[in-house]
Design an enzyme around this catalytic site. Structure first.
Site, PDB file in Angstrom:
ATOM      1  N   LEU A  26       0.744  -1.204  -0.065  1.00 43.12           N
ATOM      2  CA  LEU A  26       0.012   0.085   0.136  1.00 43.12           C
ATOM      3  C   LEU A  26       1.048   1.178  -0.059  1.00 43.12           C
ATOM      4  O   LEU A  26       2.046   1.111   0.182  1.00 43.12           O
ATOM      5  CB  LEU A  26      -0.894  -0.108   1.138  1.00 43.12           C
ATOM      6  CG  LEU A  26      -1.650  -1.203   1.419  1.00 43.12           C
ATOM      7  CD1 LEU A  26      -2.653  -1.041   2.770  1.00 43.12           C
ATOM      8  CD2 LEU A  26      -2.953  -1.162   0.207  1.00 43.12           C
ATOM      9  N   SER A  27       0.060   2.375  -0.270  1.00 36.75           N
ATOM     10  CA  SER A  27       1.257   3.494  -0.402  1.00 36.75           C
ATOM     11  C   SER A  27       1.621   3.946   0.815  1.00 36.75           C
ATOM     12  O   SER A  27       3.049   4.322   1.020  1.00 36.75           O
ATOM     13  CB  SER A  27       0.443   4.835  -0.648  1.00 36.75           C
ATOM     14  OG  SER A  27      -0.675   5.162   0.120  1.00 36.75           O
ATOM     15  N   GLU A  28       1.191   3.479   2.109  1.00 38.80           N
ATOM     16  CA  GLU A  28       1.874   3.430   3.426  1.00 38.80           C
ATOM     17  C   GLU A  28       1.205   2.581   4.227  1.00 38.80           C
ATOM     18  O   GLU A  28       0.013   2.264   4.556  1.00 38.80           O
ATOM     19  CB  GLU A  28       1.681   5.151   4.151  1.00 38.80           C
ATOM     20  CG  GLU A  28       2.847   5.969   4.055  1.00 38.80           C
ATOM     21  CD  GLU A  28       3.094   6.691   2.792  1.00 38.80           C
ATOM     22  OE1 GLU A  28       3.802   7.516   2.515  1.00 38.80           O
ATOM     23  OE2 GLU A  28       1.601   6.802   2.072  1.00 38.80           O
ATOM     24  N   THR A  29       2.355   1.925   5.182  1.00 35.26           N
ATOM     25  CA  THR A  29       1.811   1.158   6.374  1.00 35.26           C
ATOM     26  C   THR A  29       2.697   1.955   7.608  1.00 35.26           C
ATOM     27  O   THR A  29       3.309   2.600   7.649  1.00 35.26           O
ATOM     28  CB  THR A  29       2.614  -0.048   6.422  1.00 35.26           C
ATOM     29  OG1 THR A  29       1.931  -0.961   5.212  1.00 35.26           O
ATOM     30  CG2 THR A  29       2.423  -0.772   7.661  1.00 35.26           C
ATOM     31  N   HIS A  87      -2.603  10.243   5.724  1.00 39.70           N
ATOM     32  CA  HIS A  87      -4.001   9.326   5.618  1.00 39.70           C
ATOM     33  C   HIS A  87      -3.559   7.971   6.477  1.00 39.70           C
ATOM     34  O   HIS A  87      -4.422   7.606   7.027  1.00 39.70           O
ATOM     35  CB  HIS A  87      -4.251   8.793   4.099  1.00 39.70           C
ATOM     36  CG  HIS A  87      -3.305   7.927   3.649  1.00 39.70           C
ATOM     37  ND1 HIS A  87      -1.761   7.984   3.218  1.00 39.70           N
ATOM     38  CD2 HIS A  87      -3.590   6.363   3.512  1.00 39.70           C
ATOM     39  CE1 HIS A  87      -1.427   6.783   2.844  1.00 39.70           C
ATOM     40  NE2 HIS A  87      -2.412   5.706   2.966  1.00 39.70           N
TER      41      HIS A  87
END
Length: 261
Positions: free
Chosen positions: A44-47, A73
């Site tokens: 994902l774009s961030e964890t 986010h």
């Protein structure tokens, strides 16, 4: 080792929209290489990774390829998980971060309000290769703490951008914010960050640390309504006060599970 993991669609009022973030709750910090491997596996774009401390939680964010200094986010998603899944009883949770100081998120009914540092934008010359990478000529270009911001003439122009991601990767900036006045909101934006493994981010809270201050000055107002007009899309409610910005949005729960290593 077993690690609780949650996935949340941030800046969304319904599932399969907004920006998905993974949230992993740790008992204590583990090796950075393992954190990065988990983020790469999540893809994902961030964890976000959380460890509880005396006043709230330590918070770090990883894209599939690197740790980042600030992520909106995934912070929103982390607070949502704590409020809805982890029995955090107060209506505000404080996060201690390594590169962005203390952040907080407050719950107001179905809106989560993040208190973030403002990031001023400064006019700069057009970087070599940016026009070719974006495949259009910007009206104006600004620099900020991590990102470049490109201003276009209209919302339709922002929606029409189809960048050359390999060329964008060569621009020396964490990411490229593309923005214009909105048709149904104060402003719209998109965010491209191939250098950190995120070709286009669906909704980018940290970019709004720059956008909020810029559009507040341009429009002469301190409270703004914004849309990030990516394919998934996201809605944000922003305001500015001095060197801080408030960025609010909704979130929707998607999954809960356990990582086994």
């Amino acid at each position: 080792m077993k690690i609780p993991i949650y996935q949340v669609d941030a800046f969304a009022s319904e599932i399969f929209s907004g920006n998905p973030a993974a949230v992993c709750v740790l008992d204590a910090w583990i090796d950075d290489n393992l954190l990065q491997s988990i983020a790469a596996e999540n893809n994902l774009s961030e964890t976000a990774f959380l460890v509880q401390n005396d006043t709230g939680f330590d918070l770090r964010w990883f894209t599939p390829v690197t740790e980042v200094a600030l992520c909106g986010h995934a912070t929103l998603a982390s607070a949502f998980v704590l409020f809805t899944c982890r029995n955090w009883m107060a209506n505000t949770v404080k996060f201690r971060t390594r590169k962005s100081g203390e952040l907080s998120v407050t719950m107001h009914d179905d809106l989560l309000e993040m208190d973030f540092p403002a990031r001023p934008a400064y006019p700069r010359a057009l970087p070599v290769g940016l026009t070719e990478a974006l495949q259009f000529t910007p009206e104006a270009v600004f620099a900020s703490a991590e990102d470049l911001m490109v201003v276009l003439e209209s919302e339709s122009a922002v929606r029409a951008v189809q960048p050359d991601f390999e060329a964008l990767r060569r621009i020396e900036s964490r990411g490229i914010i593309v923005t214009a006045r909105g048709d149904r909101s104060d402003f719209v934006s998109r965010f491209f960050a191939p250098r950190v493994g995120v070709p286009e981010d669906p909704v980018t809270g940290s970019a709004h640390c720059v956008l909020t201050q810029y559009w507040a000055t341009v429009l002469g107002k301190t409270a703004l309504h914004a849309f990030q007009v990516s394919k998934r899309g996201g809605e944000l409610f922003c305001s500015t006060s001095g060197d801080r910005v408030s960025i609010s949005g909704k979130a929707v729960f998607y999954l809960e599970g356990t990582i086994t290593i």
